[in-house]
Design a protein around this motif. Structure first.
Motif, PDB file in Angstrom:
ATOM      1  N   MET A   6       0.861  -1.176   0.000  1.00 39.77           N
ATOM      2  CA  MET A   6       0.000   0.000   0.000  1.00 39.77           C
ATOM      3  C   MET A   6       0.895   1.223   0.000  1.00 39.77           C
ATOM      4  SD  MET A   6      -3.280  -1.042   2.352  1.00 39.77           S
ATOM      5  CE  MET A   6      -2.451  -0.892   3.904  1.00 39.77           C
ATOM      6  N   LEU A   7       0.831   2.005  -1.071  1.00 36.40           N
ATOM      7  CA  LEU A   7       1.691   3.165  -1.249  1.00 36.40           C
ATOM      8  C   LEU A   7       0.986   4.450  -0.825  1.00 36.40           C
ATOM      9  CD1 LEU A   7       3.132   2.181  -4.752  1.00 36.40           C
ATOM     10  CD2 LEU A   7       4.067   1.659  -2.485  1.00 36.40           C
ATOM     11  N   PHE A   8       0.214   4.366   0.243  1.00 31.31           N
ATOM     12  CA  PHE A   8      -0.528   5.516   0.740  1.00 31.31           C
ATOM     13  C   PHE A   8      -0.719   5.344   2.243  1.00 31.31           C
ATOM     14  CE2 PHE A   8      -3.204   2.517  -1.597  1.00 31.31           C
ATOM     15  CZ  PHE A   8      -3.914   1.933  -0.554  1.00 31.31           C
ATOM     16  N   ALA A  13      -6.255   4.016   3.356  1.00 34.27           N
ATOM     17  CA  ALA A  13      -6.589   2.594   3.495  1.00 34.27           C
ATOM     18  C   ALA A  13      -7.956   2.430   4.152  1.00 34.27           C
ATOM     19  CB  ALA A  13      -5.521   1.871   4.303  1.00 34.27           C
ATOM     20  N   ILE A  14      -8.219   3.224   5.169  1.00 33.40           N
ATOM     21  CA  ILE A  14      -9.520   3.164   5.854  1.00 33.40           C
ATOM     22  C   ILE A  14     -10.639   3.580   4.904  1.00 33.40           C
ATOM     23  CG2 ILE A  14     -10.901   4.232   7.684  1.00 33.40           C
ATOM     24  CD1 ILE A  14      -8.255   4.306   9.344  1.00 33.40           C
ATOM     25  N   ARG A  15     -10.402   4.619   4.121  1.00 36.73           N
ATOM     26  CA  ARG A  15     -11.407   5.097   3.170  1.00 36.73           C
ATOM     27  C   ARG A  15     -11.701   4.038   2.110  1.00 36.73           C
ATOM     28  NH1 ARG A  15     -12.078   7.570  -1.594  1.00 36.73           N
ATOM     29  NH2 ARG A  15      -9.904   7.347  -2.198  1.00 36.73           N
ATOM     30  N   LEU A  16     -10.649   3.434   1.556  1.00 35.20           N
ATOM     31  CA  LEU A  16     -10.846   2.398   0.545  1.00 35.20           C
ATOM     32  C   LEU A  16     -11.556   1.176   1.123  1.00 35.20           C
ATOM     33  CD1 LEU A  16      -7.471   2.561  -1.418  1.00 35.20           C
ATOM     34  CD2 LEU A  16      -9.691   3.495  -2.088  1.00 35.20           C
ATOM     35  N   HIS A  17     -11.227   0.832   2.362  1.00 33.63           N
ATOM     36  CA  HIS A  17     -11.902  -0.307   3.006  1.00 33.63           C
ATOM     37  C   HIS A  17     -13.389  -0.009   3.184  1.00 33.63           C
ATOM     38  CE1 HIS A  17     -13.195  -3.059   6.188  1.00 33.63           C
ATOM     39  NE2 HIS A  17     -12.347  -3.891   5.609  1.00 33.63           N
ATOM     40  N   GLY A  18     -13.715   1.233   3.535  1.00 35.78           N
ATOM     41  CA  GLY A  18     -15.123   1.618   3.670  1.00 35.78           C
ATOM     42  C   GLY A  18     -15.872   1.483   2.355  1.00 35.78           C
ATOM     43  N   VAL A  46      -6.904  -1.086  -3.945  1.00 38.06           N
ATOM     44  CA  VAL A  46      -5.505  -0.811  -3.589  1.00 38.06           C
ATOM     45  C   VAL A  46      -4.638  -0.817  -4.845  1.00 38.06           C
ATOM     46  CG1 VAL A  46      -3.459  -1.741  -2.407  1.00 38.06           C
ATOM     47  CG2 VAL A  46      -5.643  -1.593  -1.207  1.00 38.06           C
ATOM     48  N   ALA A  47      -4.828  -1.805  -5.699  1.00 40.48           N
ATOM     49  CA  ALA A  47      -4.047  -1.872  -6.934  1.00 40.48           C
ATOM     50  C   ALA A  47      -4.284  -0.621  -7.776  1.00 40.48           C
ATOM     51  CB  ALA A  47      -4.405  -3.131  -7.716  1.00 40.48           C
ATOM     52  N   GLN A  48      -5.521  -0.190  -7.870  1.00 39.44           N
ATOM     53  CA  GLN A  48      -5.848   1.009  -8.646  1.00 39.44           C
ATOM     54  C   GLN A  48      -5.232   2.250  -8.007  1.00 39.44           C
ATOM     55  OE1 GLN A  48      -7.395   1.113 -11.574  1.00 39.44           O
ATOM     56  NE2 GLN A  48      -7.194   3.309 -11.698  1.00 39.44           N
TER      57      GLN A  48
END
Length: 65
Positions: A6-8, A13-18, A46-48
């Motif tokens: 994860m490059l962020f 990460a929390i936002r993408l998981h939501g 994550v890949a995107q």
């Protein structure tokens, strides 16, 4: 996650998981299957996100039905 770095930051990460969780719930999956669907969607997000940090960020828009 399948070994994708994860490059962020944690906030992203929390936002993408939501987003992944909301999308997975809409599939109707329950229990362990729901966890698997969340993980699959999260991996794709994550890949995107890792591809290009200059792209506009995904936003969750809640509508009313």
């Amino acid at each position: 996650m399948n070994g994708i770095p994860m490059l962020f930051g944690m906030d992203e990460a929390i936002r993408l998981h939501g987003i992944a969780q909301t999308a997975a719930i809409q599939t109707g999956a329950k229990g362990h299957e729901l966890d698997q669907v969340i993980a699959l969607i999260f991996d794709v997000l994550v890949a995107q996100a890792n591809r290009d940090e200059n792209r506009p960020s995904l936003k969750l828009i809640e509508g009313t039905n």
